[in-house]
Write a protein that holds these residues in place. Structure first.
Motif, PDB file in Angstrom:
ATOM      1  N   ASP A   1      25.523  35.090  36.915  1.00 18.37           N
ATOM      2  CA  ASP A   1      25.099  35.669  35.581  1.00 18.37           C
ATOM      3  C   ASP A   1      26.353  35.367  34.820  1.00 18.37           C
ATOM      4  OD1 ASP A   1      23.980  37.443  33.560  1.00 18.37           O
ATOM      5  OD2 ASP A   1      25.368  38.851  34.026  1.00 18.37           O
TER       6      ASP A   1
ATOM      7  N   THR B   1      30.283  37.308  38.087  1.00 17.47           N
ATOM      8  CA  THR B   1      29.199  38.173  38.209  1.00 17.47           C
ATOM      9  C   THR B   1      27.759  37.588  38.447  1.00 17.47           C
ATOM     10  OG1 THR B   1      30.313  39.715  36.396  1.00 17.47           O
ATOM     11  CG2 THR B   1      28.083  40.201  36.828  1.00 17.47           C
TER      12      THR B   1
ATOM     13  N   GLY C   1      24.346  41.654  40.070  1.00 15.29           N
ATOM     14  CA  GLY C   1      25.281  42.730  39.632  1.00 15.29           C
ATOM     15  C   GLY C   1      26.640  42.675  40.225  1.00 15.29           C
ATOM     16  N   SER C   2      26.891  42.312  41.419  1.00 17.46           N
ATOM     17  CA  SER C   2      27.846  42.239  42.094  1.00 17.46           C
ATOM     18  C   SER C   2      28.861  41.302  41.662  1.00 17.46           C
ATOM     19  CB  SER C   2      27.734  41.671  43.780  1.00 17.46           C
ATOM     20  OG  SER C   2      27.256  40.265  43.655  1.00 17.46           O
ATOM     21  N   ARG C   3      30.316  41.689  41.661  1.00 11.84           N
ATOM     22  CA  ARG C   3      31.295  40.930  41.060  1.00 11.84           C
ATOM     23  C   ARG C   3      32.363  40.443  42.196  1.00 11.84           C
ATOM     24  NH1 ARG C   3      30.336  45.379  37.616  1.00 11.84           N
ATOM     25  NH2 ARG C   3      29.696  45.109  35.768  1.00 11.84           N
TER      26      ARG C   3
ATOM     27  N   LYS D   1      34.673  40.406  47.015  1.00 10.48           N
ATOM     28  CA  LYS D   1      33.944  41.176  46.360  1.00 10.48           C
ATOM     29  C   LYS D   1      34.593  42.207  45.867  1.00 10.48           C
ATOM     30  CE  LYS D   1      29.472  43.507  46.361  1.00 10.48           C
ATOM     31  NZ  LYS D   1      28.217  43.568  47.401  1.00 10.48           N
TER      32      LYS D   1
ATOM     33  N   PRO E   1      31.696  47.816  34.060  1.00  7.97           N
ATOM     34  CA  PRO E   1      31.647  46.681  33.052  1.00  7.97           C
ATOM     35  C   PRO E   1      32.821  47.056  32.165  1.00  7.97           C
ATOM     36  CG  PRO E   1      29.342  47.342  33.367  1.00  7.97           C
ATOM     37  CD  PRO E   1      30.252  48.290  34.050  1.00  7.97           C
TER      38      PRO E   1
ATOM     39  N   LEU F   1      36.670  45.614  33.099  1.00  7.72           N
ATOM     40  CA  LEU F   1      36.902  44.302  33.415  1.00  7.72           C
ATOM     41  C   LEU F   1      38.277  43.815  32.750  1.00  7.72           C
ATOM     42  CD1 LEU F   1      33.307  42.676  32.870  1.00  7.72           C
ATOM     43  CD2 LEU F   1      34.537  43.254  35.087  1.00  7.72           C
TER      44      LEU F   1
END
Length: 122
Positions: free
Chosen positions: A7, A33, A37-39, A104, A109, A112
């Protein structure tokens, strides 16, 4: 073919003051990302910057006088430009190595980055 889809790729050096980022001799943090939705985070370091650091440490005595270098979730690259970082991440995904090379993380949000563009501690 991998089902992992990106993303966004956030590179901390893109938020530094103009002229501070030297992609051929730099170490930068990267946050990826995924669509799910995982970062994921990693530190990218140019080969030249390893030499810069170990030379500096040979004079200062740090890291046994530059005899070693380590960083958590380190990915060594020819340079830390956006193009190289994007290509590296895509290659890691394609080869099924993304989850091994990246860590991970669980950030909201709004956590960040701070005003200077640096990642905040979670």
């Amino acid at each position: 073919m991998s089902t992992v889809k990106i993303d966004n790729i956030w590179i901390d050096a893109e938020h530094w003051a103009e002229g501070e980022w030297r992609p051929d001799d730099e170490i930068v943090d990267v946050l990826v990302t995924l669509i799910d939705g995982s970062r994921w985070e990693a530190t990218t370091c140019s080969f030249k910057h390893v030499q810069t650091l170990t030379s500096r440490w040979s004079r200062s005595g740090e890291c046994l006088g530059g005899r070693y270098f380590w960083a958590k979730n380190l990915i060594l690259v020819t340079d830390t430009s956006r193009t190289t970082i994007e290509q590296t991440i895509l290659d890691l995904i394609e080869n099924g190595e993304f989850e091994c090379a990246m860590a991970k993380i669980n950030l909201e949000p709004n956590e960040l980055k701070n005003d200077s563009g640096s990642l905040l501690d979670s």
